[in-house]
Design a protein around this motif. Structure first.
Motif, PDB file in Angstrom:
ATOM      1  N   ALA A 168      -1.212  -2.393   5.629  1.00  0.00           N
ATOM      2  CA  ALA A 168      -1.358  -1.131   4.892  1.00  0.00           C
ATOM      3  C   ALA A 168      -0.034  -0.372   4.835  1.00  0.00           C
ATOM      4  N   ARG A 169       0.712  -0.385   5.946  1.00  0.00           N
ATOM      5  CA  ARG A 169       2.017   0.290   5.979  1.00  0.00           C
ATOM      6  C   ARG A 169       2.970  -0.361   4.971  1.00  0.00           C
ATOM      7  N   ASP A 170       2.990  -1.713   4.926  1.00  0.00           N
ATOM      8  CA  ASP A 170       3.873  -2.390   3.976  1.00  0.00           C
ATOM      9  C   ASP A 170       3.398  -2.227   2.539  1.00  0.00           C
ATOM     10  N   LEU A 171       2.081  -2.180   2.329  1.00  0.00           N
ATOM     11  CA  LEU A 171       1.568  -1.912   0.981  1.00  0.00           C
ATOM     12  C   LEU A 171       1.994  -0.529   0.507  1.00  0.00           C
ATOM     13  N   ALA A 172       1.931   0.450   1.407  1.00  0.00           N
ATOM     14  CA  ALA A 172       2.345   1.812   1.045  1.00  0.00           C
ATOM     15  C   ALA A 172       3.826   1.846   0.696  1.00  0.00           C
ATOM     16  N   LYS A 173       4.645   1.148   1.477  1.00  0.00           N
ATOM     17  CA  LYS A 173       6.081   1.077   1.164  1.00  0.00           C
ATOM     18  C   LYS A 173       6.294   0.456  -0.210  1.00  0.00           C
ATOM     19  N   ALA A 174       5.598  -0.643  -0.469  1.00  0.00           N
ATOM     20  CA  ALA A 174       5.755  -1.339  -1.748  1.00  0.00           C
ATOM     21  C   ALA A 174       5.329  -0.442  -2.905  1.00  0.00           C
ATOM     22  N   ARG A 175       4.251   0.268  -2.744  1.00  0.00           N
ATOM     23  CA  ARG A 175       3.752   1.134  -3.829  1.00  0.00           C
ATOM     24  C   ARG A 175       4.666   2.327  -4.073  1.00  0.00           C
TER      25      ARG A 175
END
Length: 132
Positions: free
Chosen positions: A73-80
């Motif tokens: 979730a943390r990496d998805l947030a960074k990507a988004r």
């Protein structure tokens, strides 16, 4: 179908410096310390290659973690947000020896990328397991 910039993961050109000690800590659970040092040294010098998220997961034998996994979730947030993710660090598997690909660092980033576009290329530094 090509993804729009908002739907793509952006990648840094080089792994973050803290990725190497993380890879070393993980590999230290699997290899003698001398081989760990040689492997991490080789990863620092390796060229960047590109591999699809679904291929990395298949070759490693690891499942894709769900998007609600805290690290994914943390990496998805960074990507988004458009933040660049660090390339992953890999130790090549050996089909004949029954050894899968080892994701030494970046498993959560691979999973995050998989959830955005499983066919997108992920930059990686990959080395063969040093002889020992």
């Amino acid at each position: 179908m090509p993804k729009s910039d908002a739907e793509r993961v952006h990648w840094a050109t080089e792994p973050a410096e803290h990725d190497y000690p993380a890879a070393s800590a993980y590999l230290g659970l699997l290899l003698p310390l001398q081989r760990v040092a040689a492997t991490v040294d080789a990863l620092r010098k390796a060229s960047v290659t590109h591999h699809r998220a679904n291929d990395l997961l298949r070759a490693s034998g690891l499942p894709h973690l769900p998007p609600d996994n805290p690290s994914v979730a943390r990496d998805l947030a960074k990507a988004r947000r458009g933040d660049a993710l660090s390339p992953v660090l890999l130790v090549c598997g050996d089909l004949a020896a029954g050894r899968p690909l080892c994701i030494a660092d970046g498993y959560h980033r691979v999973c995050a990328s998989y959830h955005i576009d499983e066919d997108a290329d992920i930059p990686a530094r990959m080395v063969d397991l040093p002889k020992g």
